[in-house]
Structures are given as C-alpha cells and as structure tokens.
Design a protein around this motif. Sequence first.
Motif, PDB file in Angstrom:
ATOM      1  N   SER A   1       0.818  -1.212   0.000  1.00 39.50           N
ATOM      2  CA  SER A   1       0.000   0.000   0.000  1.00 39.50           C
ATOM      3  C   SER A   1       0.849   1.258   0.000  1.00 39.50           C
ATOM      4  O   SER A   1       0.496   2.260  -0.620  1.00 39.50           O
TER       5      SER A   1
ATOM      6  N   HIS B   1       3.332   2.229  -5.747  1.00 39.54           N
ATOM      7  CA  HIS B   1       3.400   3.277  -6.763  1.00 39.54           C
ATOM      8  C   HIS B   1       4.770   3.961  -6.801  1.00 39.54           C
ATOM      9  O   HIS B   1       5.203   4.410  -7.865  1.00 39.54           O
TER      10      HIS B   1
ATOM     11  N   SER C   1      -4.535  -1.295  -8.735  1.00 36.52           N
ATOM     12  CA  SER C   1      -3.525  -0.490  -9.426  1.00 36.52           C
ATOM     13  C   SER C   1      -3.428  -0.870 -10.891  1.00 36.52           C
ATOM     14  O   SER C   1      -3.381  -0.002 -11.773  1.00 36.52           O
TER      15      SER C   1
END
Length: 224
Positions: free
Chosen positions: A37, A41, A79
């Motif tokens: 989490s 990214h 995602s």
Amino acid sequence: MKILYLETSSKNCSVAVSDNEKLLCVCEEVSENYKQSESLHTYVEWALEGAGIALKDIEAVSLGKGPGSYTGLRIGAASAKGFCYGLKVPLIAINSLESMIEPFLGDNYDFIVPLIDARRMEVYTAVYDGSTGKELSETEAKILDETSFEEFRDKKVLFVGDGAKKAKEILNLPDAVFNETVYPSAQYLITRTLEKIENKEFEDIAYFEPFYLKDFHGVKKKNS
C-alpha cells in the motif's frame, strides 16, 4: 512492446518493466509488514525511471493474480486496473505460482512445487514439470501432513516459497530440495505474459478479480 509488471501477492512488493522479452528494470523488496500500500506506486515510478521510459509509453500491464495475500492482491489488482483504464492498454493476469518456478526450469528437477504459506499448516500450491513448466496439478489450498507429496519419494523435487520451511520440518522426502527464500517476482512474469499477448488472452478490466483461492475471513473485534 513496453510492458509493466506488478506482483503484490506476497511479502515481496515487486514491479518490473520489459521491452518484449528484455527486462529493463526490476524494483522489489521483501517485507514482513506487507508494504504494497505504501510502496507499490513508488516502485512503479522507480522502475519506469530505471527503464528510461515514461508511463505513457507502457503498452500493456501484467499482474501476478495470486493466490496469496488478500490485501496485497486487492492493491495490485486495483492499481493494474487503474493503469490499464487510464492508458487504454490490455491487462494480462498470470498465476503467481508460475513466477516462482520460472528461475528453476531446466535445473534437472523432475518436479517443482511452489508453497506459499497460508498460515498454520496450510499452503497454496501446485505441481509443475521441472523441465517444461507445465502445470501437472491445479492450484489448491493444501493442509500439510507427514504423508503430503509422498508420491514424489523417489523423484528429484524442488519445493520453493516461504511455505517450504514448514514442509521441510514434516516431510520425509530424502531427495527433495527446499528453498524457502523464493517469493513471486514481477521479473519472472515476462515469458508467460508474452505467450498470453500472442494468444490475445486479455482480462476484462471491468470484471477482473484476483485469484483469491479462498474467501477472506476478517477478524471480528470483541465488544468492549
């Protein structure tokens, strides 16, 4: 073809980028705290930077679809869907167990058996041919005991994954090799991903769900 790979089914948060079969960059970290989490990214940014390309250059996204951590799979799938929707590119999904056997194919094992720890004495597992990688038994949630995999007693078998530690403690297989340091990794999704792209085996982004294998059971809080 520039492809982005995400593998979040285990303690290894893993991102890779390839140009067809050529691996351009991989960024990953194994953490006991499951850092998907907070890290996924960032790792995507680092992998793209390391590959020397921009996100807009990505032409497909490949996801390790599980089985594994319920939360990790949810994060990876959300995602992957987001990237595919925003970039208008196809989604490819690969069984995460297949990325665990890829580095060991052709290493003179009769069978390769990935074991993902599913708590207590349970593992997520399947059996693969050690040379071709062909799936010989379907992915299942299996309770380990002293008689598990007894059919491989006289065979050269490699057990890989964090579930291999508890398997080694109870299985009586003298010719077996156990490697508990192996986790699903984005860099080993490339071969199967290219096969699926060639055969146009794409997922429906709107309806795709990860391969949970088992239902999620949350923990109820006690009333104070």
